[in-house]
Design a protein around this motif. Structure first.
Motif, PDB file in Angstrom:
ATOM      1  N   LEU A 169       5.615   9.855   2.420  1.00  0.00           N
ATOM      2  CA  LEU A 169       6.430  10.505   3.439  1.00  0.00           C
ATOM      3  C   LEU A 169       6.370   9.646   4.693  1.00  0.00           C
ATOM      4  CD1 LEU A 169       5.032  14.109   2.887  1.00  0.00           C
ATOM      5  CD2 LEU A 169       7.252  13.249   2.107  1.00  0.00           C
ATOM      6  N   ALA A 170       7.484   9.553   5.428  1.00  0.00           N
ATOM      7  CA  ALA A 170       7.535   8.618   6.547  1.00  0.00           C
ATOM      8  C   ALA A 170       8.360   9.169   7.696  1.00  0.00           C
ATOM      9  CB  ALA A 170       8.120   7.285   6.074  1.00  0.00           C
ATOM     10  N   THR A 171       8.265   8.478   8.835  1.00  0.00           N
ATOM     11  CA  THR A 171       9.134   8.781   9.975  1.00  0.00           C
ATOM     12  C   THR A 171      10.317   7.823   9.964  1.00  0.00           C
ATOM     13  OG1 THR A 171       8.031   7.221  11.464  1.00  0.00           O
ATOM     14  CG2 THR A 171       7.145   9.478  11.367  1.00  0.00           C
ATOM     15  N   SER A 172      11.321   8.145  10.765  1.00  0.00           N
ATOM     16  CA  SER A 172      12.522   7.309  10.846  1.00  0.00           C
ATOM     17  C   SER A 172      12.225   5.934  11.442  1.00  0.00           C
ATOM     18  CB  SER A 172      13.600   8.011  11.673  1.00  0.00           C
ATOM     19  OG  SER A 172      13.120   8.314  12.969  1.00  0.00           O
ATOM     20  N   ILE A 203       0.831  -1.203   0.000  1.00  0.00           N
ATOM     21  CA  ILE A 203       0.000   0.000   0.000  1.00  0.00           C
ATOM     22  C   ILE A 203       0.868   1.257   0.000  1.00  0.00           C
ATOM     23  CG2 ILE A 203      -1.596   1.347   1.443  1.00  0.00           C
ATOM     24  CD1 ILE A 203      -2.954  -1.334   2.121  1.00  0.00           C
ATOM     25  N   ALA A 204       1.943   1.252   0.790  1.00  0.00           N
ATOM     26  CA  ALA A 204       2.861   2.395   0.789  1.00  0.00           C
ATOM     27  C   ALA A 204       3.468   2.589  -0.597  1.00  0.00           C
ATOM     28  CB  ALA A 204       3.956   2.193   1.828  1.00  0.00           C
ATOM     29  N   ALA A 205       3.802   1.475  -1.259  1.00  0.00           N
ATOM     30  CA  ALA A 205       4.412   1.547  -2.584  1.00  0.00           C
ATOM     31  C   ALA A 205       3.434   2.046  -3.642  1.00  0.00           C
ATOM     32  CB  ALA A 205       4.953   0.171  -2.978  1.00  0.00           C
ATOM     33  N   ALA A 232      14.607   2.316   2.931  1.00  0.00           N
ATOM     34  CA  ALA A 232      13.441   2.503   2.070  1.00  0.00           C
ATOM     35  C   ALA A 232      13.496   3.836   1.336  1.00  0.00           C
ATOM     36  CB  ALA A 232      12.160   2.416   2.897  1.00  0.00           C
ATOM     37  N   ASN A 233      14.021   4.849   1.994  1.00  0.00           N
ATOM     38  CA  ASN A 233      14.185   6.164   1.382  1.00  0.00           C
ATOM     39  C   ASN A 233      15.223   6.119   0.255  1.00  0.00           C
ATOM     40  OD1 ASN A 233      15.965   9.098   2.245  1.00  0.00           O
ATOM     41  ND2 ASN A 233      14.078   9.113   1.091  1.00  0.00           N
ATOM     42  N   LYS A 234      16.335   5.457   0.504  1.00  0.00           N
ATOM     43  CA  LYS A 234      17.389   5.357  -0.507  1.00  0.00           C
ATOM     44  C   LYS A 234      16.937   4.552  -1.722  1.00  0.00           C
ATOM     45  CE  LYS A 234      21.166   5.772   2.815  1.00  0.00           C
ATOM     46  NZ  LYS A 234      22.279   5.061   3.514  1.00  0.00           N
ATOM     47  N   LYS A 235      16.068   3.577  -1.491  1.00  0.00           N
ATOM     48  CA  LYS A 235      15.589   2.732  -2.589  1.00  0.00           C
ATOM     49  C   LYS A 235      14.429   3.364  -3.356  1.00  0.00           C
ATOM     50  CE  LYS A 235      18.515  -0.551  -1.656  1.00  0.00           C
ATOM     51  NZ  LYS A 235      19.661  -0.820  -2.563  1.00  0.00           N
ATOM     52  N   GLY A 236      13.852   4.438  -2.831  1.00  0.00           N
ATOM     53  CA  GLY A 236      12.799   5.144  -3.550  1.00  0.00           C
ATOM     54  C   GLY A 236      11.382   4.889  -3.074  1.00  0.00           C
ATOM     55  N   LEU A 237      11.221   4.074  -2.026  1.00  0.00           N
ATOM     56  CA  LEU A 237       9.874   3.842  -1.507  1.00  0.00           C
ATOM     57  C   LEU A 237       9.347   5.078  -0.797  1.00  0.00           C
ATOM     58  CD1 LEU A 237       7.547   1.810  -1.023  1.00  0.00           C
ATOM     59  CD2 LEU A 237       8.663   1.232   1.138  1.00  0.00           C
ATOM     60  N   TYR A 238      10.176   5.687   0.042  1.00  0.00           N
ATOM     61  CA  TYR A 238       9.822   6.925   0.740  1.00  0.00           C
ATOM     62  C   TYR A 238      10.535   8.096   0.077  1.00  0.00           C
ATOM     63  CZ  TYR A 238       8.468   3.726   4.554  1.00  0.00           C
ATOM     64  OH  TYR A 238       7.903   2.734   5.312  1.00  0.00           O
ATOM     65  N   ILE A 269       5.581  -2.839  -5.504  1.00  0.00           N
ATOM     66  CA  ILE A 269       6.856  -2.625  -4.823  1.00  0.00           C
ATOM     67  C   ILE A 269       8.000  -2.528  -5.819  1.00  0.00           C
ATOM     68  CG2 ILE A 269       8.477  -3.558  -3.129  1.00  0.00           C
ATOM     69  CD1 ILE A 269       6.065  -4.912  -1.791  1.00  0.00           C
ATOM     70  N   ILE A 270       8.016  -3.431  -6.790  1.00  0.00           N
ATOM     71  CA  ILE A 270       9.113  -3.433  -7.765  1.00  0.00           C
ATOM     72  C   ILE A 270       9.103  -2.153  -8.601  1.00  0.00           C
ATOM     73  CG2 ILE A 270       8.021  -4.539  -9.771  1.00  0.00           C
ATOM     74  CD1 ILE A 270      10.489  -6.346  -9.924  1.00  0.00           C
ATOM     75  N   ARG A 271       7.916  -1.591  -8.791  1.00  0.00           N
ATOM     76  CA  ARG A 271       7.801  -0.330  -9.534  1.00  0.00           C
ATOM     77  C   ARG A 271       8.517   0.795  -8.815  1.00  0.00           C
ATOM     78  NH1 ARG A 271       3.944   3.535  -8.582  1.00  0.00           N
ATOM     79  NH2 ARG A 271       3.617   5.071 -10.232  1.00  0.00           N
ATOM     80  N   LYS A 272       8.571   0.735  -7.484  1.00  0.00           N
ATOM     81  CA  LYS A 272       9.204   1.790  -6.701  1.00  0.00           C
ATOM     82  C   LYS A 272      10.680   1.504  -6.389  1.00  0.00           C
ATOM     83  CE  LYS A 272       6.277   5.158  -5.825  1.00  0.00           C
ATOM     84  NZ  LYS A 272       5.631   5.371  -4.524  1.00  0.00           N
TER      85      LYS A 272
END
Length: 254
Positions: free
Chosen positions: A127-130, A119-121, A176-182, A152-155
């Motif tokens: 936007l997320a918290t640490s 769902i996040a993806a 997750a931020n570095k990978k592009g999810l957040y 997920i793979i799209r992100k």
């Protein structure tokens, strides 16, 4: 609008063209099938609401953002029809999110597991918290993240998805931020809420038609999800009914 019952809550508030859609469930904001159905219907309704330009998707409380599928419901499934229908609930939500004519901002305040990661993806911008760590633990219970994999793979790409799926361990919000999810990660929920509100209100002042066309562009090449996600739901359903999964679910719950 507030939609409440024992299977969880769903609350929508609309202010200045921004709809805040909040879901919640006592079991770490996990999803029984009824709540998945109601979320799908509400997303479809908001997509056609002329009073809405932007959707902020969030969950209740201060614990987990979403623990994924309801374990109680998974354990109660007895046949392939029930199993496929349950996993199709996640397919319905993801398809509603990608087809929605409004930009969806994910407000991720805590940990996300399995379907919660999907769902996040599927949010257009998250936007997320640490503390919003993520995990795909499906292999541990004998299944896999088949329905949510395309989102997920799209992100984050196939390499990162492979790492998450096979290791079945927590990945940090920074990862997750570095990978592009957040898109961005904040230290506190207060900072997250300030940025989420500011960003949503900024988008709500843009040209509505431009936002709609951008949304279509973001999701180009995903029309096959209309069939793919439901094929994946059946794969998950078959695996769920295996002796391995039934045993693993019982042990995992304990």
């Amino acid at each position: 609008m507030t939609n409440q019952n024992p299977n969880g809550i769903l609350v929508t508030t609309i202010t200045n063209k921004v709809a805040t859609l909040e879901f919640g469930h006592p079991a770490s904001n996990s999803f029984p099938s009824d709540l998945l159905d109601r979320l799908t219907n509400e997303l479809n309704s908001l997509s056609h609401n002329p009073e809405v330009l932007v959707i902020v998707l969030k969950s209740s409380g201060s614990g987990a953002f979403c623990a994924g599928a309801s374990f109680d419901e998974l354990k109660a499934i007895l046949n392939l029809e029930e199993a496929t229908k349950f996993f199709s609930g996640f397919a319905n939500v993801l398809n509603a999110m990608r087809r929605c004519s409004k930009i969806i901002i994910g407000r991720i305040h805590g940990k996300a597991v399995g379907g919660g990661v999907g769902i996040a993806a599927a949010c257009d911008y998250a936007l997320a918290t640490s503390g919003s760590n993520i995990k795909l633990s499906e292999l541990a219970i004998g299944i896999g993240p088949f329905v949510i994999e395309p989102a997920i793979i799209r992100k984050i790409g196939k390499s990162a998805l492979t790492e998450m799926t096979l290791e079945t361990e927590w990945k940090s919000a920074s990862w997750a931020n570095k990978k592009g999810l957040y898109a961005k990660v904040f230290e506190t929920t207060a900072e997250l809420d300030i940025e989420t509100s500011a960003f949503a209100n900024k988008l709500a002042h843009y040209n509505p038609e431009a936002l709609t066309q951008m949304k279509k562009m973001f999701w180009e090449g995903t029309d096959n999800w209309n069939t793919l996600l439901y094929e994946r739901a059946e794969v998950s359903g078959k695996l769920l009914l295996s002796d391995f999964s039934k045993t693993a679910l019982g042990q995992f719950k304990k």
